[in-house]
Design an enzyme around this catalytic site. Structure first.
Site, mmCIF file in Angstrom:
data_model
loop_
_atom_site.group_PDB
_atom_site.id
_atom_site.type_symbol
_atom_site.label_atom_id
_atom_site.label_comp_id
_atom_site.label_asym_id
_atom_site.label_seq_id
_atom_site.Cartn_x
_atom_site.Cartn_y
_atom_site.Cartn_z
ATOM 1 N N GLY A 72 0.762 -1.238 0.000
ATOM 2 C CA GLY A 72 0.000 0.000 0.000
ATOM 3 C C GLY A 72 0.788 1.280 0.000
ATOM 4 C CD GLU B 92 0.519 -9.131 1.890
ATOM 5 O OE1 GLU B 92 -0.390 -8.305 1.624
ATOM 6 O OE2 GLU B 92 0.278 -10.233 2.409
ATOM 7 N N PRO B 93 4.584 -5.265 -0.838
ATOM 8 C CG PRO B 93 6.796 -4.670 -1.341
ATOM 9 C CD PRO B 93 5.982 -5.619 -0.501
ATOM 10 N NE ARG C 159 -3.413 3.074 -11.031
ATOM 11 C CZ ARG C 159 -3.162 4.327 -10.696
ATOM 12 N NH1 ARG C 159 -2.632 5.151 -11.573
ATOM 13 N NH2 ARG C 159 -3.418 4.771 -9.494
ATOM 14 C CE1 TYR D 191 -9.195 1.910 -9.001
ATOM 15 C CE2 TYR D 191 -7.013 2.238 -9.927
ATOM 16 C CZ TYR D 191 -7.961 1.414 -9.350
ATOM 17 O OH TYR D 191 -7.647 0.107 -9.125
ATOM 18 C CB CYS E 80 -16.302 2.101 -29.095
ATOM 19 S SG CYS E 80 -15.602 2.039 -30.737
ATOM 20 C CD GLU E 81 -17.247 2.049 -22.963
ATOM 21 O OE1 GLU E 81 -17.744 2.957 -22.267
ATOM 22 O OE2 GLU E 81 -17.847 1.009 -23.261
ATOM 23 C CE1 TYR F 44 -2.644 -3.608 -8.422
ATOM 24 C CE2 TYR F 44 -1.304 -1.701 -7.859
ATOM 25 C CZ TYR F 44 -1.833 -2.928 -7.526
ATOM 26 O OH TYR F 44 -1.558 -3.478 -6.298
HETATM 27 C C1 LIG Z 1 -3.140 -5.260 -3.677
HETATM 28 C C2 LIG Z 1 -2.566 -5.818 -2.455
HETATM 29 C C3 LIG Z 1 -1.243 -5.545 -2.107
HETATM 30 C C4 LIG Z 1 -0.360 -4.609 -2.887
HETATM 31 O O1 LIG Z 1 -0.808 -3.310 -2.817
HETATM 32 P P1 LIG Z 1 0.089 -2.126 -3.414
HETATM 33 O O2 LIG Z 1 -0.698 -0.913 -3.153
HETATM 34 O O3 LIG Z 1 0.284 -2.389 -4.850
HETATM 35 O O4 LIG Z 1 1.374 -2.141 -2.645
HETATM 36 C C5 LIG Z 1 -0.733 -6.168 -0.985
HETATM 37 N N1 LIG Z 1 -1.487 -7.006 -0.239
HETATM 38 C C6 LIG Z 1 -2.769 -7.277 -0.538
HETATM 39 C C7 LIG Z 1 -3.547 -8.194 0.318
HETATM 40 C C8 LIG Z 1 -3.351 -6.703 -1.655
HETATM 41 O O5 LIG Z 1 -4.621 -6.966 -1.945
#
Ligand SMILES: *Cc1c(COP(=O)(O)O)cnc(C)c1O
Length: 424
Positions: A242, A278-279, A317, A321, A347-348, A376
């Site tokens: 995140g 988990e990046p 994206r 978003y 076509c959007e 993404y």
């Molecule tokens: C999407 C996701 C991530 C990665 O998020 P980033 O914003 O890309 O770092 C990590 N863990 C979980 C559970 C996710 O769903």
């Protein structure tokens, strides 16, 4: 920080001239930089080391960019993988990531996915409900396995990010409510085929302020103490991904990975737990660009449109978003500029890559680079309008390799057929 730079007026990916590359690979295509991937990974890894976090595992979130070449590049640096599907398990293993470095996240794991994860003996399942605990326990029982489990708890913090990528608030579909966490751990501990040895949080994506992390970490440290007091043996903390990145290259200061690591050390440095991160975006977003050619420009009454050969089918994206991506010329120019909406051919009406951008009027064939397309981007691609998936090119110094080729139109029809009753 990235390795896309202008040399003599031409954008290069590391040592590769993008005008020359675009002569050999038809646009649109994604171009990823190995040096940038390596840099982002090592910045985070070194930040952890610097603050004294000795036992860490960086599980790259494969969903951000699941190209085999990208995963393999990170695997070589020692990265693990955070996966959310059986397909991603297959990719991670094919790219050379060992099962003991794989964590399985996701709110909707099926029986088949749980069984495959257990058979592969992955590091950990991140479980999001009591029902999922029961389901995993019964499958583990049947297979004679013991599943290492983290409960994904929802710390109910507002990550201050876009509603479609915020996951840590009480109203989100993700995770177990904070108040129910201890009950859920007790439930897991009573199931012999589960080992509830970890806590998992993930509060959202593109978080550009450390405050929500601070709140979430403090709550997690508190939960850790309570679970230990209740007799559980917690050895691992999965703090999710995140961390945000700059999408405006010259005008944004994202959170410093070192400050992020310091926050982790402050809360968990003496917990005795291994720290899993988990990046996704942090590693790949600015390691990739989307290269596209102008098809033609069109001056309208209210707006000017630059119609390019990339679309929402290559980069969703902006449409999904309202996300901003820098768009620049591949060959620098001194021509006078005006305002253009950079749009694709899909076509959007919502199909755009950038609105109201200052650009010169470009001739058909001129090249543009859409930045920060490494996360993404390709993974959210579609073949809407029967547009073939854009190739992915990985650069390393002066060499490049096409790590995903563009399918032919015949390839695109593979698996489809005209029904028997129309051909008999
Ligand atoms: C999407 C996701 C991530 C990665 O998020 P980033 O914003 O890309 O770092 C990590 N863990 C979980 C559970 C996710 O769903």
């Amino acid at each position: 920080m990235d390795h896309f730079e202008y040399r003599d007026g031409v954008l290069h990916a590391e040592g590769v001239n993008l005008v020359e590359l675009a002569d050999t690979i038809a646009t649109p295509f994604y171009c990823y930089s190995t040096a940038t991937l390596q840099h982002h990974y090592s910045v985070l890894q070194n930040a952890c080391k610097q603050v004294g976090l000795t036992d860490t595992l960086i599980c790259y979130s494969v969903k951000a960019n699941s190209n085999l070449g990208v995963i393999a590049t990170l695997a070589q640096l020692g990265a693990g993988a955070d996966i959310v599907s059986l397909g991603e398990l297959h990719r991670a293993q094919t790219a050379g990531i060992a099962p003991e470095k794989i964590v399985f996240s996701g709110v909707g794991k099926t029986d088949a996915e749980m069984a495959a994860g257990l058979e592969a003996d992955i590091q950990q399942f991140n479980v999001e409900s009591l029902a999922e605990l029961d389901q995993l326990a019964s499958i583990a029982d049947r297979l004679g396995k013991k599943a290492r489990v983290a409960l994904r708890v929802n710390p109910d913090v507002d990550a201050g990010t876009h509603e479609k990528i915020s996951t840590g608030k009480a109203e989100n579909k993700f995770g177990i409510a904070w108040e129910d966490a201890e009950h859920a751990y007790a439930h897991a501990a009573a199931l012999p085929s589960l080992d509830p040895c970890a806590i998992d949080i993930h509060i959202g994506s593109q978080i550009t302020d450390l405050a929500p992390f601070k709140t979430a970490f403090e709550k997690t440290a508190d939960l850790l103490a309570r679970l230990r007091a209740a007799g559980l043996t917690i050895t691992q903390l999965d703090l999710g991904g995140g961390l945000g990145v700059p999408y405006q290259r010259n005008n944004e200061t994202p959170p410093d990975p070192l400050a992020y690591a310091r926050l982790i050390a402050e809360n968990f440095g003496d917990s005795g737990c291994r720290i899993v991160l988990e990046p996704g975006r942090l590693i790949t977003a600015n390691a990739g660009i989307l290269v596209t050619r102008v098809i033609r420009s069109k001056r309208g009454q209210a707006k000017n449109f630059m119609i390019v050969d990339a679309a929402m089918t290559e980069l969703l994206r902006p449409t999904l978003y309202g996300a901003y991506h820098d768009i620049d010329l591949v060959q620098e120019s001194n021509a006078s500029t005006s305002m253009w909406d950079v749009v694709g051919p899909a076509c959007e009406s919502g199909d755009f890559l950038g609105l109201e951008r200052n650009l010169p009027e470009l001739e058909p064939g001129a090249l543009l680079a859409v930045f920060s397309a490494g996360a993404y981007g390709a993974v959210l691609g579609s073949s809407y309008n029967t547009r073939p998936a854009a190739p992915e090119v990985l650069v390393d110094g002066t060499r490049h390799d096409v790590v995903r080729a563009r399918p032919s139109y015949q390839d695109m029809l593979t698996g489809e057929k005209i029904p028997d009753w129309l051909t008999d």
